[in-house]
Write a protein that holds these residues in place. Structure first.
Motif, PDB file in Angstrom:
ATOM      1  N   ALA A  73       0.823  -1.204   0.000  1.00 43.75           N
ATOM      2  CA  ALA A  73       0.000   0.000   0.000  1.00 43.75           C
ATOM      3  C   ALA A  73       0.856   1.252   0.000  1.00 43.75           C
ATOM      4  O   ALA A  73       0.575   2.209  -0.735  1.00 43.75           O
ATOM      5  CB  ALA A  73      -0.931  -0.012   1.212  1.00 43.75           C
ATOM      6  N   ALA A 123      -3.720  -7.036  -6.036  1.00 45.15           N
ATOM      7  CA  ALA A 123      -4.997  -6.452  -5.625  1.00 45.15           C
ATOM      8  C   ALA A 123      -6.124  -7.481  -5.605  1.00 45.15           C
ATOM      9  O   ALA A 123      -7.119  -7.302  -4.905  1.00 45.15           O
ATOM     10  CB  ALA A 123      -5.360  -5.300  -6.555  1.00 45.15           C
ATOM     11  N   PRO A 127      -7.052  -7.247   0.109  1.00 45.58           N
ATOM     12  CA  PRO A 127      -7.989  -6.121   0.163  1.00 45.58           C
ATOM     13  C   PRO A 127      -7.284  -4.782   0.326  1.00 45.58           C
ATOM     14  O   PRO A 127      -7.694  -3.785  -0.273  1.00 45.58           O
ATOM     15  CB  PRO A 127      -8.858  -6.450   1.380  1.00 45.58           C
ATOM     16  CG  PRO A 127      -8.794  -7.936   1.498  1.00 45.58           C
ATOM     17  CD  PRO A 127      -7.402  -8.291   1.090  1.00 45.58           C
ATOM     18  N   ARG A 128      -6.230  -4.741   1.118  1.00 47.45           N
ATOM     19  CA  ARG A 128      -5.534  -3.471   1.323  1.00 47.45           C
ATOM     20  C   ARG A 128      -4.820  -3.032   0.047  1.00 47.45           C
ATOM     21  O   ARG A 128      -4.795  -1.844  -0.285  1.00 47.45           O
ATOM     22  CB  ARG A 128      -4.535  -3.593   2.476  1.00 47.45           C
ATOM     23  CG  ARG A 128      -3.954  -2.249   2.891  1.00 47.45           C
ATOM     24  CD  ARG A 128      -3.189  -2.335   4.181  1.00 47.45           C
ATOM     25  NE  ARG A 128      -2.611  -1.048   4.526  1.00 47.45           N
ATOM     26  CZ  ARG A 128      -1.777  -0.858   5.542  1.00 47.45           C
ATOM     27  NH1 ARG A 128      -1.457  -1.875   6.323  1.00 47.45           N
ATOM     28  NH2 ARG A 128      -1.279   0.335   5.791  1.00 47.45           N
ATOM     29  N   GLU A 131      -7.420  -1.574  -2.240  1.00 44.13           N
ATOM     30  CA  GLU A 131      -7.768  -0.196  -1.878  1.00 44.13           C
ATOM     31  C   GLU A 131      -6.702   0.781  -2.353  1.00 44.13           C
ATOM     32  O   GLU A 131      -7.019   1.864  -2.867  1.00 44.13           O
ATOM     33  CB  GLU A 131      -7.934  -0.096  -0.360  1.00 44.13           C
ATOM     34  CG  GLU A 131      -9.152  -0.828   0.198  1.00 44.13           C
ATOM     35  CD  GLU A 131      -9.192  -0.782   1.710  1.00 44.13           C
ATOM     36  OE1 GLU A 131      -8.312  -0.115   2.306  1.00 44.13           O
ATOM     37  OE2 GLU A 131     -10.089  -1.409   2.300  1.00 44.13           O
ATOM     38  N   HIS A 134      -6.899   1.150  -6.108  1.00 42.97           N
ATOM     39  CA  HIS A 134      -8.038   1.992  -6.467  1.00 42.97           C
ATOM     40  C   HIS A 134      -7.700   3.468  -6.262  1.00 42.97           C
ATOM     41  O   HIS A 134      -7.990   4.312  -7.128  1.00 42.97           O
ATOM     42  CB  HIS A 134      -9.241   1.608  -5.619  1.00 42.97           C
ATOM     43  CG  HIS A 134     -10.418   2.519  -5.791  1.00 42.97           C
ATOM     44  ND1 HIS A 134     -11.230   2.480  -6.905  1.00 42.97           N
ATOM     45  CD2 HIS A 134     -10.902   3.518  -4.996  1.00 42.97           C
ATOM     46  CE1 HIS A 134     -12.164   3.403  -6.794  1.00 42.97           C
ATOM     47  NE2 HIS A 134     -11.986   4.047  -5.653  1.00 42.97           N
ATOM     48  N   ALA A 135      -7.071   3.778  -5.139  1.00 42.26           N
ATOM     49  CA  ALA A 135      -6.705   5.168  -4.858  1.00 42.26           C
ATOM     50  C   ALA A 135      -5.693   5.679  -5.875  1.00 42.26           C
ATOM     51  O   ALA A 135      -5.770   6.831  -6.313  1.00 42.26           O
ATOM     52  CB  ALA A 135      -6.145   5.284  -3.443  1.00 42.26           C
TER      53      ALA A 135
END
Length: 209
Positions: A73, A123, A127-128, A131, A134-135
């Motif tokens: 992330a 991804a 899940p992280r 996210e 997506h960001a």
């Protein structure tokens, strides 16, 4: 193991000025994450691997990033902090074509596309990471909206054209081939995608009903 980068504890990522110790640490960790993804893929990426290849002790990695998901992330967060701007060729046609060719350049070559492809693969498993991905793309597409704003001002696109839908439409067929049908992409396909979206813009297809 070389701990020279982490001689003492540092603040959380992003809390010091660019070029400081934290920035260097994040860059080293990001590079190790990218290398690990490219060489081994997400399932085989470990904190120990990142520690060995970044020079940052694994206890520091666990304290600041928590897990492999946290490392992924933050690597994407760091990538989104770059100064990239969309092309400005002087025409909507040229800008859309340039955007499509950037996708081909980033993913079309297996060596160059290994890390970003692995990020997208991660991804689907984390899940992280999903996210963060997506960001990342939300921000990328947001930056690209100026391409349509300029086109509207030049009279190349109808007022009210959905800028986000346009820029997503350019990359959509390329990503479909890359990640769904697993077919190669090239410059000719990039040109085709750009022409198709341009035709839709000119026909008003991207103006919400």
């Amino acid at each position: 193991m070389n701990d020279s980068i982490e001689e003492r504890p540092t603040p959380a990522p992003g809390n010091t000025r660019p070029g400081g110790r934290t920035a260097r640490t994040r860059a080293a960790v990001r590079d190790a994450v990218l290398t690990g993804l490219s060489e081994h893929g997400y399932p085989a990426l470990t904190v120990e691997y990142v520690a060995e290849h970044s020079g940052v002790h694994k206890t520091t990695l666990y304290r600041r990033w928590g897990s492999v998901e946290g490392l992924l992330a933050d690597a994407l967060d760091l990538a989104s902090e770059d100064a990239w701007t969309p092309p400005d060729t002087g025409s909507l046609s040229g800008d859309l074509r340039a955007l499509a060719h950037e996708v081909v350049g980033a993913f079309g070559d297996p060596a160059a596309g290994a890390a970003p492809t692995a990020f997208i693969g991660a991804a689907f498993q984390s899940p992280r990471a999903a996210e963060a991905l997506h960001a990342f793309y939300t921000e990328r597409f947001r930056r690209c909206e100026v391409v349509v704003t300029r086109a509207v001002a030049r009279g190349e696109a109808p007022w009210g054209t959905d800028a986000n839908a346009v820029v997503q439409g350019v990359s959509a067929p390329l990503f479909l081939r890359l990640f769904i049908t697993r077919e190669p992409i090239d410059g000719a396909l990039a040109d085709q995608a750009a022409r198709a979206v341009l035709a839709g813009v000119e026909a008003g297809a991207y103006v919400p009903a």
